[in-house]
Scaffold this motif. Structure first.
Motif, PDB file in Angstrom:
ATOM      1  N   THR A 240      14.340  -4.589  -6.509  1.00 47.20           N
ATOM      2  CA  THR A 240      15.332  -3.840  -7.280  1.00 47.20           C
ATOM      3  C   THR A 240      15.594  -2.451  -6.717  1.00 47.20           C
ATOM      4  N   GLY A 241      14.694  -1.964  -5.857  1.00 46.62           N
ATOM      5  CA  GLY A 241      14.878  -0.640  -5.275  1.00 46.62           C
ATOM      6  C   GLY A 241      14.364   0.492  -6.130  1.00 46.62           C
ATOM      7  N   ASN A 242      13.591   0.203  -7.170  1.00 46.75           N
ATOM      8  CA  ASN A 242      13.066   1.241  -8.052  1.00 46.75           C
ATOM      9  C   ASN A 242      11.733   1.813  -7.586  1.00 46.75           C
ATOM     10  N   LEU A 243      11.243   1.347  -6.468  1.00 44.27           N
ATOM     11  CA  LEU A 243       9.963   1.795  -5.918  1.00 44.27           C
ATOM     12  C   LEU A 243      10.260   2.518  -4.602  1.00 44.27           C
ATOM     13  N   PRO A 244       9.645   3.680  -4.348  1.00 47.21           N
ATOM     14  CA  PRO A 244       9.901   4.371  -3.075  1.00 47.21           C
ATOM     15  C   PRO A 244       9.265   3.598  -1.917  1.00 47.21           C
ATOM     16  N   LEU A 245      10.107   2.942  -1.118  1.00 45.08           N
ATOM     17  CA  LEU A 245       9.638   2.025  -0.077  1.00 45.08           C
ATOM     18  C   LEU A 245       9.877   2.563   1.326  1.00 45.08           C
ATOM     19  N   SER A 246       9.019   2.154   2.227  1.00 45.53           N
ATOM     20  CA  SER A 246       9.260   2.360   3.649  1.00 45.53           C
ATOM     21  C   SER A 246      10.503   1.574   4.042  1.00 45.53           C
TER      22      SER A 246
ATOM     23  N   VAL B   3       0.850  -1.188   0.000  1.00 41.48           N
ATOM     24  CA  VAL B   3       0.000   0.000   0.000  1.00 41.48           C
ATOM     25  C   VAL B   3       0.884   1.236   0.000  1.00 41.48           C
ATOM     26  N   ARG B   4       0.365   2.287  -0.584  1.00 42.47           N
ATOM     27  CA  ARG B   4       1.053   3.574  -0.526  1.00 42.47           C
ATOM     28  C   ARG B   4       0.459   4.346   0.648  1.00 42.47           C
ATOM     29  N   ARG B   5       1.290   4.669   1.623  1.00 42.70           N
ATOM     30  CA  ARG B   5       0.842   5.275   2.877  1.00 42.70           C
ATOM     31  C   ARG B   5       0.344   6.697   2.673  1.00 42.70           C
ATOM     32  N   ARG B   6      -0.735   7.017   3.346  1.00 46.48           N
ATOM     33  CA  ARG B   6      -1.312   8.363   3.307  1.00 46.48           C
ATOM     34  C   ARG B   6      -0.741   9.259   4.409  1.00 46.48           C
ATOM     35  N   ASN B   7      -0.443   8.660   5.575  1.00 42.06           N
ATOM     36  CA  ASN B   7      -0.096   9.424   6.769  1.00 42.06           C
ATOM     37  C   ASN B   7       1.363   9.236   7.186  1.00 42.06           C
ATOM     38  N   PRO B   8       1.908  10.220   7.907  1.00 41.73           N
ATOM     39  CA  PRO B   8       3.246  10.070   8.477  1.00 41.73           C
ATOM     40  C   PRO B   8       3.274   8.882   9.434  1.00 41.73           C
ATOM     41  N   PRO B   9       4.388   8.248   9.629  1.00 38.72           N
ATOM     42  CA  PRO B   9       5.697   8.754   9.245  1.00 38.72           C
ATOM     43  C   PRO B   9       6.129   8.397   7.827  1.00 38.72           C
ATOM     44  N   ASP B  10       5.378   7.591   7.091  1.00 37.84           N
ATOM     45  CA  ASP B  10       5.819   7.129   5.770  1.00 37.84           C
ATOM     46  C   ASP B  10       4.906   7.592   4.644  1.00 37.84           C
ATOM     47  N   ALA B  11       4.308   8.754   4.777  1.00 35.67           N
ATOM     48  CA  ALA B  11       3.392   9.258   3.755  1.00 35.67           C
ATOM     49  C   ALA B  11       4.051   9.243   2.382  1.00 35.67           C
ATOM     50  N   GLY B  12       3.345   8.680   1.400  1.00 35.25           N
ATOM     51  CA  GLY B  12       3.828   8.634   0.027  1.00 35.25           C
ATOM     52  C   GLY B  12       4.685   7.437  -0.317  1.00 35.25           C
ATOM     53  N   LEU B  13       5.116   6.684   0.685  1.00 36.93           N
ATOM     54  CA  LEU B  13       5.966   5.516   0.437  1.00 36.93           C
ATOM     55  C   LEU B  13       5.126   4.247   0.373  1.00 36.93           C
ATOM     56  N   TRP B  14       5.659   3.257  -0.331  1.00 36.27           N
ATOM     57  CA  TRP B  14       5.008   1.953  -0.424  1.00 36.27           C
ATOM     58  C   TRP B  14       5.507   1.054   0.705  1.00 36.27           C
TER      59      TRP B  14
END
Length: 148
Positions: free
Chosen positions: A119-125, A22-33
Motif C-alpha cells: 500500500t505504500g504506507n511503510l517507509p521502504l527502500s 528489516v529496518r536498516r541501521r546504516n546508509p544508504p537506506d538508514a531508517g527504511l524498511w
C-alpha cells in the motif's frame, strides 16, 4: 572511487501472506524498511550470501531457492559524485524457521502483511514493492515464471 559497483544479495522471504523486512541501521537506506541483505563475499554465491545475511540480520534460517531479479541502487551526491552503486541480487528464500530478532546492521526485524507493504504506507527502500510483486508471481508458478 573505491571499487564500484558492489554486489549485494537480498533475502526475499515470504511466510503465508507476510514478508520479512528489516529496518536498516546504516546508509544508504538508514531508517527504511527493506529485505535483509548485504555484501556478497569473495568466493560466495549471491544465493549463499542471501541466506547468510538473513541469518545474521534476523536469526531466521531459510533455504535460498532462486534469483528473482537484479536491481541497481545508484546514489549521487548533490554535486553529481557517485556515493553508492550496488547491484542487488534479489533471492527468493523458502521454508523460514525461527522468530525474527534484529541483529547486525538491522534496527528492527518483523513479519509484515504483504498487502500493508504494497500500500505504500511503510517507509521502504527503493524497489521493495517491485521485488515483492515479482516474488509473489514466482511463488504462484515458479516454472512458468522462471527467468529465461
Amino acid at each position: 572511487m573505491a571499487h564500484f559497483p558492489r554486489l549485494a544479495a537480498l533475502a526475499v522471504t515470504l511466510r503465508g501472506d507476510e514478508v520479512l523486512l528489516v529496518r536498516r541501521r546504516n546508509p544508504p537506506d538508514a531508517g527504511l524498511w527493506g529485505f535483509p541483505g548485504g555484501h556478497v563475499e569473495p568466493g560466495e554465491t549471491a544465493l549463499a550470501a542471501a541466506a547468510r545475511e538473513l541469518a545474521e540480520e534476523t536469526g531466521i534460517i531459510a533455504t535460498p531457492r532462486l534469483y528473482l531479479d537484479n536491481v541497481d541502487l545508484i546514489l549521487r551526491a548533490p554535486d553529481g559524485a557517485l556515493r553508492y552503486h550496488f547491484l542487488l541480487a534479489a533471492v527468493l528464500c523458502d521454508d523460514p524457521t525461527g522468530d525474527p530478532v534484529a541483529a547486525d546492521d538491522a534496527l528492527a526485524a518483523a513479519w509484515w502483511p504483504i498487502q500493508q507493504v504494497l500500500t505504500g504506507n511503510l517507509p521502504l527502500s527503493q524497489h521493495v514493492d517491485e521485488v515483492l510483486r515479482r516474488a509473489l508471481i514466482m511463488r504462484s508458478d515458479p516454472v512458468a515464471n522462471a527467468p529465461d
